[in-house]
Design a protein around this motif. Sequence first.
Motif, mmCIF file in Angstrom:
data_model
loop_
_atom_site.group_PDB
_atom_site.id
_atom_site.type_symbol
_atom_site.label_atom_id
_atom_site.label_comp_id
_atom_site.label_asym_id
_atom_site.label_seq_id
_atom_site.Cartn_x
_atom_site.Cartn_y
_atom_site.Cartn_z
ATOM 1 N N GLN A 1 -33.878 -14.575 6.863
ATOM 2 C CA GLN A 1 -34.818 -13.773 7.037
ATOM 3 C C GLN A 1 -36.196 -14.048 6.245
ATOM 4 O OE1 GLN A 1 -33.534 -9.570 7.120
ATOM 5 N NE2 GLN A 1 -31.623 -10.436 7.231
ATOM 6 N N TRP B 1 -43.413 -8.346 7.238
ATOM 7 C CA TRP B 1 -42.090 -7.823 7.935
ATOM 8 C C TRP B 1 -42.397 -7.044 9.212
ATOM 9 C CZ3 TRP B 1 -40.112 -2.786 7.224
ATOM 10 C CH2 TRP B 1 -39.033 -2.627 7.642
ATOM 11 N N VAL C 1 -31.755 -9.181 11.053
ATOM 12 C CA VAL C 1 -31.961 -7.871 10.773
ATOM 13 C C VAL C 1 -30.630 -7.199 11.573
ATOM 14 C CG1 VAL C 1 -33.047 -5.626 11.039
ATOM 15 C CG2 VAL C 1 -34.383 -7.538 9.876
ATOM 16 N N THR D 1 -27.175 -8.175 10.371
ATOM 17 C CA THR D 1 -27.033 -7.743 9.042
ATOM 18 C C THR D 1 -26.476 -6.302 9.325
ATOM 19 O OG1 THR D 1 -28.792 -9.104 7.929
ATOM 20 C CG2 THR D 1 -27.934 -7.106 6.644
ATOM 21 N N GLY D 2 -27.067 -5.610 9.876
ATOM 22 C CA GLY D 2 -26.429 -4.025 10.441
ATOM 23 C C GLY D 2 -25.386 -4.155 11.051
ATOM 24 N N TYR E 1 -29.630 -8.755 1.776
ATOM 25 C CA TYR E 1 -30.100 -7.379 0.846
ATOM 26 C C TYR E 1 -30.284 -7.900 -0.596
ATOM 27 C CZ TYR E 1 -28.683 -4.490 4.693
ATOM 28 O OH TYR E 1 -27.972 -4.056 5.980
ATOM 29 N N TRP F 1 -33.468 -10.157 -0.773
ATOM 30 C CA TRP F 1 -34.621 -9.495 -0.564
ATOM 31 C C TRP F 1 -35.033 -8.826 -1.981
ATOM 32 C CZ3 TRP F 1 -38.350 -10.943 1.944
ATOM 33 C CH2 TRP F 1 -38.327 -11.299 3.408
ATOM 34 N N VAL G 1 -35.938 -2.027 -0.453
ATOM 35 C CA VAL G 1 -35.080 -2.821 0.534
ATOM 36 C C VAL G 1 -34.348 -1.588 1.142
ATOM 37 C CG1 VAL G 1 -33.140 -4.383 0.829
ATOM 38 C CG2 VAL G 1 -34.658 -4.866 -0.919
ATOM 39 N N GLU G 2 -33.840 -0.698 0.413
ATOM 40 C CA GLU G 2 -33.003 0.429 1.033
ATOM 41 C C GLU G 2 -33.861 1.148 2.115
ATOM 42 O OE1 GLU G 2 -30.326 1.242 -2.979
ATOM 43 O OE2 GLU G 2 -31.975 2.470 -2.424
ATOM 44 N N CYS H 1 -36.740 0.177 3.446
ATOM 45 C CA CYS H 1 -37.084 -0.565 4.734
ATOM 46 C C CYS H 1 -36.189 -0.681 5.573
ATOM 47 C CB CYS H 1 -37.689 -1.859 4.172
ATOM 48 S SG CYS H 1 -39.298 -1.947 3.234
ATOM 49 N N THR H 2 -34.649 -0.764 5.299
ATOM 50 C CA THR H 2 -33.667 -1.071 5.985
ATOM 51 C C THR H 2 -33.262 0.386 6.788
ATOM 52 O OG1 THR H 2 -32.528 -2.488 4.470
ATOM 53 C CG2 THR H 2 -31.079 -1.333 6.012
ATOM 54 N N GLN I 1 -36.370 0.781 9.419
ATOM 55 C CA GLN I 1 -36.637 0.093 10.765
ATOM 56 C C GLN I 1 -35.515 0.295 11.653
ATOM 57 O OE1 GLN I 1 -34.395 -2.243 12.051
ATOM 58 N NE2 GLN I 1 -32.920 -2.373 10.112
#
Length: 243
Positions: free
Chosen positions: A68, A91, A105, A108-109, A122, A125, A156-157, A159-160, A163
């Motif tokens: 990423q 991003w 992304v 990762t999820g 995570y 980043w 990071v949290e 943005c996760t 999105q």
Amino acid sequence: MAQQQPKQERAVQTREAILRAAAEVFDEAGFAGASINRILKRAGLTAGALYFHFASKEDLARAVMNAQPASIIPWLKSQGLQRLVDITMVWAYQLQVDPLLRAGVRLTGEQGAFGVKDATPYQEWSQIMTECLQVAAAKGELQAGVEPAELAEFVVEACTGMQMYSAVVSEARADLAQRAVRMWRLLLPGIAVPAVIARTQVDPARVQAAIRDAAALRAVAGAAHNGTDATTGTTTGTARAAG
């Protein structure tokens, strides 16, 4: 040595081609729907070439997940708090246009569904953002009491989740950039000194234009390196003579 270098370059190019093809297929179909045969067909390569670089589909998925930053970091030129803001602006845009980032992304999820539990994306980043904020702190950009690592992990949290929410409520995350703008509008007064807030640019259009301009210059430079005309794709006379 002269023969070894082209082999190394070809190996790098082959790995990149596999990674890109896998990302496209993972982006379209997820891990479960992405067969090795479909990835090989997309890449135009053999199974031997793939397994030379990646031990399994899971190994390939991890590589896509952890690629990423390569979609974002090369586009950055700013420092400190502006660099952190720019990371989120790039991003948000790259998720629209780069399947490698989208696949990273997505995987990762989804990783729990294919038996992987890897926090590396995570954590990487968080480290990248912590470094931005450490520079910001050294430059006197942050308010007293703002702890770089803690704030980086929070971004990071945020943005996760942002999105994921955007992917559900808008077509192809079309509203993600504006959501990132809103995040900074809410965050900056609590983390930055007033003078820095005034000069920090939270502008998706500026970042997007810079990426498009840089990409166009890279395309021209790449065409010149390969001896092709960037507008027609034909081999240039100078390159033929040099070859």
